[in-house]
Each structure stands twice: as structure tokens, then as C-alpha cells.
Design an enzyme around this catalytic site. Structure first.
Site, PDB file in Angstrom:
ATOM      1  N   LYS A 225       0.849  -1.197   0.000  1.00  0.00           N
ATOM      2  CA  LYS A 225       0.000   0.000   0.000  1.00  0.00           C
ATOM      3  C   LYS A 225       0.880   1.241   0.000  1.00  0.00           C
ATOM      4  CE  LYS A 225      -3.615  -0.060   2.724  1.00  0.00           C
ATOM      5  NZ  LYS A 225      -4.317  -0.216   4.011  1.00  0.00           N
TER       6      LYS A 225
HETATM    7  C1  E4P Z   1      -7.643   0.308   4.567  1.00  0.00           C
HETATM    8  O1  E4P Z   1      -6.773  -0.518   4.667  1.00  0.00           O
HETATM    9  C2  E4P Z   1      -7.667   1.570   5.310  1.00  0.00           C
HETATM   10  O2  E4P Z   1      -6.409   1.802   5.852  1.00  0.00           O
HETATM   11  C3  E4P Z   1      -8.714   1.534   6.364  1.00  0.00           C
HETATM   12  O3  E4P Z   1      -9.905   0.971   5.862  1.00  0.00           O
HETATM   13  C4  E4P Z   1      -8.958   2.919   6.953  1.00  0.00           C
HETATM   14  O4  E4P Z   1     -10.053   2.799   7.811  1.00  0.00           O
HETATM   15  P1  E4P Z   1     -10.395   3.882   8.939  1.00  0.00           P
HETATM   16  O5  E4P Z   1     -10.827   5.137   8.248  1.00  0.00           O
HETATM   17  O6  E4P Z   1     -11.496   3.250   9.730  1.00  0.00           O
HETATM   18  O7  E4P Z   1      -9.151   4.067   9.745  1.00  0.00           O
END
Ligand code: E4P
Length: 228
Positions: free
Chosen positions: A86
Site C-alpha cells: 500500500k
Molecule cells: C484500509 O486498509 C484503510 O487503511 C482503512 O480501511 C482505513 O479505515 P479507517 O478510516 O477506519 O481508519
């Protein structure tokens, strides 16, 4: 739409990998920080739990191009095939995506908050873009409209990049993302549970059990069949 579990909690991963049709696991630095301890051992344990075939998405912590590329390659080498690195939607990140995708590394561009960012990520060669639905909703904009816009942009451009919608706070948002054309969704354990739970289902099952018991007592259909 593929369903991916958004957690690094090994007990939750074991549970959902056993009972739910998950396609993999996503993490981010905040999720890993929540678990603490030996991060590499945890990532290795997650890979072992989900097996070599399911997707594991792990985010870089570095923010500068060359360091991101180095870190991404090290992550992919450590966790093997079906690992997606990522990379956040920044200029340094886009450059890293172009380099990594050109070398066959699967990349998920994360922290996407607009269809314009998703278009840039797709053109850079991202395998996935991860639009943050709830984080946009919290800014009084529609996260689902963003997902629909990305789906339309990708369709008109003939993009092969998949939409991995993320940051869900409700089960309804997950369904709406699917209806808007998302290819995948990453979902925290508490929201994943809500996708299945329904009081009317529980009531129906209780009714089946009591109707059966009223007519046949304690004997089960399996017992009757095994006595034949
Ligand atoms: C995905 O991997 C994102 O990092 C994650 O869904 C972010 O979610 P949040 O907004 O609940 O932290």
C-alpha cells in the site's frame, strides 16, 4: 465484490478466515500500531493464517520515493506472492507506484479521497485504489458518490485497476459501495459481523428448531438418516 478483513488482530483473522469467505487481509500503520509487539512476527503469522493464496495488503511507512520503493520490495520479499504494498496517494507515492508496477510488484494506492487521485493512481499502474468512504463522509461529502465516480472513470478509461473501497463504519455503506461498482471492500471485524447479523434470521432459525422439536422431539434428521 471481494471481501477483505481490515485488521491485524490475529484472533479475529483466525475467526473470519474460518467462517467468512474473506479474500485476504489489509493492514495500515495505525492498525499494526494497535497490536504492538513484534510487527514482523505478526505479519508472518497473518500470512501463515490466511495461506499463500489470499491477499495481504501492507502499507509502507516511508514517505520519500526511493525509501518507499526499497521498503515496498522488502515487504513483498518478506511476505511472498499475493502481497500488495500500500502506497499513499502523494507525488512521491505516484512515482513509487510507477517504478514498482513496472517491476511487477502489486500496489494498492491508499488514502484515496477523490476520483482524480484514483485516475492518477490507475495511470501510474496501481493494481488497486483504496477510496476511504467514511473519512470522506465525515467531511460532509459522499464517499459512495466518490466510489461511483471512480467506477465510471475506470470504465470509460478501460482501466484494469480495481476499486478496493475502505474505511467503512456501517454495513449499509459496504452494500452501497458494491452497488456503486466497487470490485472489493476492506472491512473491520465489527462491520463484517454486521453484514451477516439479522434479528429476523435468528427468529426464523429459532422457529425451524422449535417446529422440528414439536413434531419429532430430540432426534435430529442426521440421526434418522444414519439409522437407515
Ligand atoms: C484500509 O486498509 C484503510 O487503511 C482503512 O480501511 C482505513 O479505515 P479507517 O478510516 O477506519 O481508519
Amino acid at each position: 465484490m471481494k471481501l477483505i478483513l481490515d485488521t491485524a488482530d490475529l484472533n479475529e483473522i483466525r475467526y473470519f478466515n474460518t467462517y467468512y469467505p474473506i479474500a485476504g487481509v489489509t493492514t495500515n500503520p495505525s492498525i499494526l500500531a494497535r497490536e504492538g509487539g513484534d510487527v514482523l512476527a505478526l505479519l508472518r503469522a497473518i500470512r501463515e493464517e490466511i495461506g499463500a493464496e489470499k491477499e495481504l495488503h501492507v502499507q509502507v511507512v516511508e514517505t520519500e520515493y526511493a525509501r518507499m520503493v526499497e521498503e515496498a520490495k522488502a515487504i513483498a520479499a518478506f511476505l511472498g506472492a499475493h502481497t500488495y504494498v500500500k502506497i499513499p496517494a502523494t507525488d512521491q507515492g505516484l512515482r513509487a507506484v510507477m517504478t514498482l508496477s513496472g517491476q511487477g510488484c502489486g500496489v494498492t494506492v491508499t488514502a484515496v479521497l477523490s476520483a482524480a487521485q484514483a485516475l492518477l493512481a490507475s495511470n501510474a499502474g496501481a493494481a488497486y485504489v483504496a477510496p476511504y468512504v467514511s473519512r470522506l463522509e465525515n467531511l460532509c461529502e459522499s464517499g459512495i458518490d466518490m466510489v461511483a465516480d471512480i467506477a465510471a472513470v475506470f470504465a470509460s478509461a478501460g482501466s484494469r485497476t480495481e476499486i478496493l473501497s475502505a474505511s467503512f463504519k456501517t454495513a449499509r455503506e459496504v452494500l452501497d459501495a458494491a452497488l456503486a461498482g466497487s470490485h472489493a471492500a476492506t472491512i473491520a471485524p465489527e462491520v463484517m459481523r454486521r453484514l451477516l447479523a439479522h434479528p429476523a434470521t435468528d427468529k426464523s432459525i429459532a422457529g425451524f428448531s422449535s417446529d422440528w422439536a414439536g413434531a419429532f422431539g430430540r432426534v435430529t434428521l442426521l440421526e434418522l438418516l444414519s439409522r437407515r
